[in-house]
Design a protein around this motif. Structure first.
Motif, PDB file in Angstrom:
ATOM      1  N   LEU A   1       0.825  -1.423   0.100  1.00 44.83           N
ATOM      2  CA  LEU A   1       0.055  -0.258   0.329  1.00 44.83           C
ATOM      3  C   LEU A   1       0.524   1.279  -0.153  1.00 44.83           C
ATOM      4  O   LEU A   1       0.740   2.230  -0.272  1.00 44.83           O
ATOM      5  CB  LEU A   1      -1.024   0.003   1.372  1.00 44.83           C
ATOM      6  N   TYR A   2       2.583   1.014   0.136  1.00 46.95           N
ATOM      7  CA  TYR A   2       2.951   2.283   0.207  1.00 46.95           C
ATOM      8  C   TYR A   2       2.912   3.093  -0.831  1.00 46.95           C
ATOM      9  O   TYR A   2       3.884   2.677  -2.485  1.00 46.95           O
ATOM     10  CB  TYR A   2       4.283   2.007   1.126  1.00 46.95           C
ATOM     11  N   TRP A   3       3.152   4.046  -0.958  1.00 49.73           N
ATOM     12  CA  TRP A   3       3.258   5.236  -2.449  1.00 49.73           C
ATOM     13  C   TRP A   3       3.354   6.497  -1.884  1.00 49.73           C
ATOM     14  O   TRP A   3       3.014   7.158  -0.873  1.00 49.73           O
ATOM     15  CB  TRP A   3       2.048   5.476  -2.933  1.00 49.73           C
ATOM     16  N   GLN A   4       4.997   7.185  -2.357  1.00 48.08           N
ATOM     17  CA  GLN A   4       5.703   8.348  -2.134  1.00 48.08           C
ATOM     18  C   GLN A   4       4.852   9.580  -2.108  1.00 48.08           C
ATOM     19  O   GLN A   4       5.113  10.387  -1.642  1.00 48.08           O
ATOM     20  CB  GLN A   4       7.284   8.057  -2.083  1.00 48.08           C
ATOM     21  N   VAL A   5       3.974   9.266  -2.953  1.00 50.08           N
ATOM     22  CA  VAL A   5       3.107  10.161  -3.084  1.00 50.08           C
ATOM     23  C   VAL A   5       2.541  10.662  -1.968  1.00 50.08           C
ATOM     24  O   VAL A   5       1.801  11.663  -1.770  1.00 50.08           O
ATOM     25  CB  VAL A   5       1.966  10.037  -4.133  1.00 50.08           C
ATOM     26  N   PHE A   6       2.592   9.873  -0.667  1.00 53.86           N
ATOM     27  CA  PHE A   6       1.472  10.757   0.626  1.00 53.86           C
ATOM     28  C   PHE A   6       2.679  10.602   1.258  1.00 53.86           C
ATOM     29  O   PHE A   6       2.907  11.502   2.502  1.00 53.86           O
ATOM     30  CB  PHE A   6       0.446   9.209   1.527  1.00 53.86           C
ATOM     31  N   ASP A   7       4.154  11.046   1.084  1.00 51.43           N
ATOM     32  CA  ASP A   7       5.408  11.747   1.589  1.00 51.43           C
ATOM     33  C   ASP A   7       5.165  12.970   2.040  1.00 51.43           C
ATOM     34  O   ASP A   7       5.338  13.757   1.032  1.00 51.43           O
ATOM     35  CB  ASP A   7       6.905  11.388   1.207  1.00 51.43           C
ATOM     36  N   VAL A   8       4.675  13.500   3.468  1.00 57.28           N
ATOM     37  CA  VAL A   8       4.677  14.832   3.148  1.00 57.28           C
ATOM     38  C   VAL A   8       5.536  15.334   4.299  1.00 57.28           C
ATOM     39  O   VAL A   8       6.344  14.767   5.869  1.00 57.28           O
ATOM     40  CB  VAL A   8       3.625  15.235   4.431  1.00 57.28           C
ATOM     41  N   PRO A   9       6.920  15.939   4.252  1.00 56.59           N
ATOM     42  CA  PRO A   9       8.309  16.871   4.324  1.00 56.59           C
ATOM     43  C   PRO A   9       7.524  17.934   5.846  1.00 56.59           C
ATOM     44  O   PRO A   9       6.189  19.019   5.139  1.00 56.59           O
ATOM     45  CB  PRO A   9       8.749  17.394   3.281  1.00 56.59           C
ATOM     46  N   THR A  10       7.389  17.436   6.274  1.00 58.24           N
ATOM     47  CA  THR A  10       7.453  18.429   7.650  1.00 58.24           C
ATOM     48  C   THR A  10       8.616  18.998   8.958  1.00 58.24           C
ATOM     49  O   THR A  10       9.285  18.380   8.696  1.00 58.24           O
ATOM     50  CB  THR A  10       6.195  17.448   8.529  1.00 58.24           C
ATOM     51  N   THR A  11       8.306  20.097   8.975  1.00 62.63           N
ATOM     52  CA  THR A  11       9.348  20.652  10.233  1.00 62.63           C
ATOM     53  C   THR A  11       8.739  21.378  11.501  1.00 62.63           C
ATOM     54  O   THR A  11       7.562  21.428  11.416  1.00 62.63           O
ATOM     55  CB  THR A  11       9.951  22.084   9.401  1.00 62.63           C
ATOM     56  N   LEU A  12       9.647  21.299  12.718  1.00 60.41           N
ATOM     57  CA  LEU A  12       8.804  21.462  13.882  1.00 60.41           C
ATOM     58  C   LEU A  12       9.772  22.669  14.206  1.00 60.41           C
ATOM     59  O   LEU A  12      10.640  22.423  14.026  1.00 60.41           O
ATOM     60  CB  LEU A  12       8.633  20.165  14.971  1.00 60.41           C
ATOM     61  N   THR A  13       9.614  23.954  15.046  1.00 58.19           N
ATOM     62  CA  THR A  13      10.079  24.664  15.627  1.00 58.19           C
ATOM     63  C   THR A  13       9.430  25.370  16.807  1.00 58.19           C
ATOM     64  O   THR A  13       8.394  25.193  16.792  1.00 58.19           O
ATOM     65  CB  THR A  13      10.455  26.430  14.448  1.00 58.19           C
ATOM     66  N   ALA A  14      10.227  25.423  17.293  1.00 60.52           N
ATOM     67  CA  ALA A  14       9.974  25.586  18.868  1.00 60.52           C
ATOM     68  C   ALA A  14      10.937  26.221  19.995  1.00 60.52           C
ATOM     69  O   ALA A  14      12.034  25.824  19.208  1.00 60.52           O
ATOM     70  CB  ALA A  14       9.863  24.776  19.730  1.00 60.52           C
ATOM     71  N   GLY A  15      10.993  27.494  20.822  1.00 64.22           N
ATOM     72  CA  GLY A  15      11.764  27.550  21.056  1.00 64.22           C
ATOM     73  C   GLY A  15      11.651  27.825  23.070  1.00 64.22           C
ATOM     74  O   GLY A  15      10.091  27.501  23.139  1.00 64.22           O
ATOM     75  N   ALA A  16      12.478  27.725  24.047  1.00 64.00           N
ATOM     76  CA  ALA A  16      12.056  28.156  25.262  1.00 64.00           C
ATOM     77  C   ALA A  16      13.359  29.011  25.979  1.00 64.00           C
ATOM     78  O   ALA A  16      14.625  28.883  25.773  1.00 64.00           O
ATOM     79  CB  ALA A  16      11.742  27.748  26.196  1.00 64.00           C
ATOM     80  N   TRP A  17      12.934  29.978  26.748  1.00 62.04           N
ATOM     81  CA  TRP A  17      14.193  30.128  28.042  1.00 62.04           C
ATOM     82  C   TRP A  17      14.098  28.919  29.410  1.00 62.04           C
ATOM     83  O   TRP A  17      12.980  29.020  29.735  1.00 62.04           O
ATOM     84  CB  TRP A  17      13.782  31.758  28.697  1.00 62.04           C
ATOM     85  N   ALA A  18      15.018  29.203  30.154  1.00 59.76           N
ATOM     86  CA  ALA A  18      15.643  28.764  31.486  1.00 59.76           C
ATOM     87  C   ALA A  18      16.433  28.840  31.896  1.00 59.76           C
ATOM     88  O   ALA A  18      17.717  28.966  31.681  1.00 59.76           O
ATOM     89  CB  ALA A  18      14.972  26.851  30.901  1.00 59.76           C
ATOM     90  N   PRO A  19      16.723  29.160  33.724  1.00 60.19           N
ATOM     91  CA  PRO A  19      17.568  29.373  34.146  1.00 60.19           C
ATOM     92  C   PRO A  19      18.131  27.740  34.872  1.00 60.19           C
ATOM     93  O   PRO A  19      17.464  26.684  34.761  1.00 60.19           O
ATOM     94  CB  PRO A  19      16.606  29.564  35.678  1.00 60.19           C
ATOM     95  N   ALA A  20      19.348  28.033  34.771  1.00 59.67           N
ATOM     96  CA  ALA A  20      20.526  26.914  35.405  1.00 59.67           C
ATOM     97  C   ALA A  20      21.795  27.489  36.180  1.00 59.67           C
ATOM     98  O   ALA A  20      21.653  28.649  36.475  1.00 59.67           O
ATOM     99  CB  ALA A  20      21.331  26.376  34.521  1.00 59.67           C
ATOM    100  N   GLY A  21      21.856  26.709  37.037  1.00 59.46           N
ATOM    101  CA  GLY A  21      23.442  27.225  38.091  1.00 59.46           C
ATOM    102  C   GLY A  21      24.653  26.229  38.157  1.00 59.46           C
ATOM    103  O   GLY A  21      24.434  25.196  37.552  1.00 59.46           O
ATOM    104  N   ILE A  22      25.501  27.094  37.551  1.00 59.39           N
ATOM    105  CA  ILE A  22      26.936  26.497  38.494  1.00 59.39           C
ATOM    106  C   ILE A  22      27.264  26.580  39.836  1.00 59.39           C
ATOM    107  O   ILE A  22      27.970  27.888  39.939  1.00 59.39           O
ATOM    108  CB  ILE A  22      27.657  26.668  36.488  1.00 59.39           C
TER     109      ILE A  22
END
Length: 534
Positions: free
Chosen positions: A263-284
């Motif tokens: 049943l596989y046909w590459q015409v159903f392949d959908v290029p997908t991009t996920l983008t995200a971001g965030a700030w967070a604190p840390a200590g050393i």
């Protein structure tokens, strides 16, 4: 180092507040030097969004001294970069210390996937494949190699990571501020139609820490701390198998596993991009103990950091056979989280002196990184295919990790051959954090060995020029039990994958494994750093 478009504007304003006397006031440094430092800081802040992040995502360390010494710098660091390596040693500062540099990380990566390519061939007209034509390639997959991608500072020679530290100290105290990336490879690209497409086609990942810290010495003990805010941004692309033949029929959905199915046909392949971001604190937290004049013990501990990521999903439906009523997103919002691990570094350094002058030193360092916190990266998609009441949900995209904690041993030495010249040598060994079953092309953390070489030249007026190089060897890896599977968002087998009528293997995602094969990788790291002490 030893011896001798809106965001940037806001950060420069912040710098005005942090360094009024050092960089911007009329007094203090001479006018020409102030202008030079302000120019370097502006360039650095404009470039911060390209910096890399990465046991785990990390390769080696950042900085010329760190590379040359195989990463063994936690007891020996004595300039403003101690803000990152070991803030306790900020108490060694005597006057002004400026460190400005950049690191180039190059990777040689290839993947040869097991199995055969079963895409449907185009018909004689050269148009898109049709189920009526039905002939398949049935050829072995070809190897794919990492390319640089479209990141601004990703070049064929490597990925650029700038860093900047400024500090000031007196008798037994010191303070510093800086902007610094962790040592990693932040960009990669692979063919959109390559054998790896269901695992990854490209990534651009950046993590930059903005830190402020201080230290104080009490007798033979120095203690210090750094507070940092981290900014994480990522863009991750892959191909989704959006086969519509599995819609509304659990039996068909149960039988469909992707490329291996008729049943596989590459015409159903959908290029997908996920983008995200965030700030967070840390200590050393840093601690150094002068056990003897020639022997120091050091500890540096960076806290775990949790980034709550928010972003968006984009899909390219052009040229696909997805019906028009499904070829749209009802809601493009996504959410996820990333846990940056605990980082523990222990160092022991011995110095050989003659007539009060250090001739060479030897430092042994042990490292621990808690990458096992990354079990799976779940990306929750708010919307689905279609609009209104006829939405087919995408649900959750799962990127399996199952990572393991990483342990390392590092050894390095500075050889002070001439008054104006120091030679550095070092080596490191580290256990990989990525197990065989979740090996992917985004992270290449296998058991590794690194060798380093570096040098410093001490120039007039307190300037120092340092270079460092490290090569990291990794054995090839053959994966036979991959848990990285193609994502089939329209399948009736949906999380938690426990519907036996729709899931071929209850508890397991519907797609077939896509990362069985042979992975080859190695790294070349180069750093150039300019230091200044007043």
């Amino acid at each position: 180092m030893r011896r001798s478009k809106r965001v940037a504007s806001g950060l420069v304003d912040c710098a005005h507040g942090l360094f009024p006397q050092l960089l911007f006031a009329d007094g203090g440094l001479n006018h020409a030097l102030r202008r030079a430092l302000r120019s370097m800081l502006m360039v650095l802040l404009l470039l911060w969004s390209t910096w890399a992040w990465a046991g785990g995502y990390y390769q080696g360390e950042n900085g010329a001294e760190a590379l040359g010494r195989g990463g063994a710098v936690f007891a020996s660091v004595d300039d403003a970069s101690a803000l990152y390596f070991n803030p306790a040693n900020l108490a060694l500062l005597d006057g002004l210390s400026i460190v400005f540099g950049a690191q180039l990380t190059g990777a040689n990566v290839s993947f040869l996937r097991d199995g055969v390519d079963r895409r449907v061939m185009p018909d004689e007209t050269g148009e898109i494949p049709s189920p009526d034509f039905g002939e398949r390639y049935e050829t072995r997959f070809t190897a794919v190699e990492r390319e640089c991608g479209d990141a601004l500072f990703c070049t064929p020679l490597g990925y650029t990571a700038p860093m900047f530290f400024a500090g000031y100290g007196g008798e037994g105290w010191g303070v510093a501020a800086g902007v610094f990336p962790p040592p990693a490879l932040g960009s990669a690209s692979f063919p959109l139609d390559g054998a790896q497409r269901y695992a990854m086609t490209s990534e651009d990942i950046s993590l930059a820490w903005f830190g402020l810290g201080g230290a104080y010495q009490l007798g033979p003990v120095r203690i210090g701390a750094t507070f940092a805010m981290g900014r994480l941004d990522f863009s991750y692309s892959l191909v989704l198998d959006a086969n519509t033949g599995v819609l509304g029929n659990p039996g068909v959905s149960r039988a469909y596993s992707g490329e291996s199915s008729e049943l596989y046909w590459q015409v159903f392949d959908v290029p997908t991009t996920l983008t995200a971001g965030a700030w967070a604190p840390a200590g050393i937290l840093g601690l150094t103990w002068d056990v003897l004049p020639e022997l120091q013990l050091a500890l540096s501990l960076q806290s775990m950091t949790e980034f709550a990521l928010e972003g968006e999903l984009s899909m390219d439906f052009e040229g696909t056979a997805i019906p028009a009523e499904l070829a749209k997103l009802s809601d493009d919002r996504i959410s996820s989280s990333y846990t940056h691990p605990w980082l523990l570094r222990l160092g022991a350094r011995w110095v050989y002196e003659r007539a009060g002058e250090a001739l060479f030193d030897l430092e042994l360092a042990l490292t621990y990184e808690s990458w096992s916190q990354l079990d799976v990266m779940n990306i929750d998609v708010a919307g689905g295919f279609g609009e209104g009441d006829a939405v087919e949900p995408i649900g959750r995209i799962k990127l399996p990790r199952d990572w393991e904690d990483s342990f390392g041993v590092r050894v390095g030495s500075d050889l002070h051959l001439l008054e104006w010249w120091t030679l550095r040598v070092g080596a490191m060994m580290e256990t990989g954090s990525v197990p065989e079953q979740t090996t992917n092309l985004d992270v290449y953390s296998f058991n590794r060995l690194g060798v380093g070489l570096g040098s410093s030249v001490y120039l007039p007026h307190g300037f120092e020029l340092a270079v460092g190089y490290q090569h990291i060897f990794q054995a090839s890896r053959t994966v036979k039990n991959s848990q990285v599977r193609s994502n089939i968002p329209l399948s009736a087998c949906m999380p938690p994958y426990d519907d036996a009528s729709a899931c071929a293997q209850p508890g397991t995602p519907p797609g077939e494994p896509v990362n069985n094969g042979v992975f080859e990788s190695s790294f070349d790291l180069f750093s150039l750093v300019v230091g200044y002490r007043l």
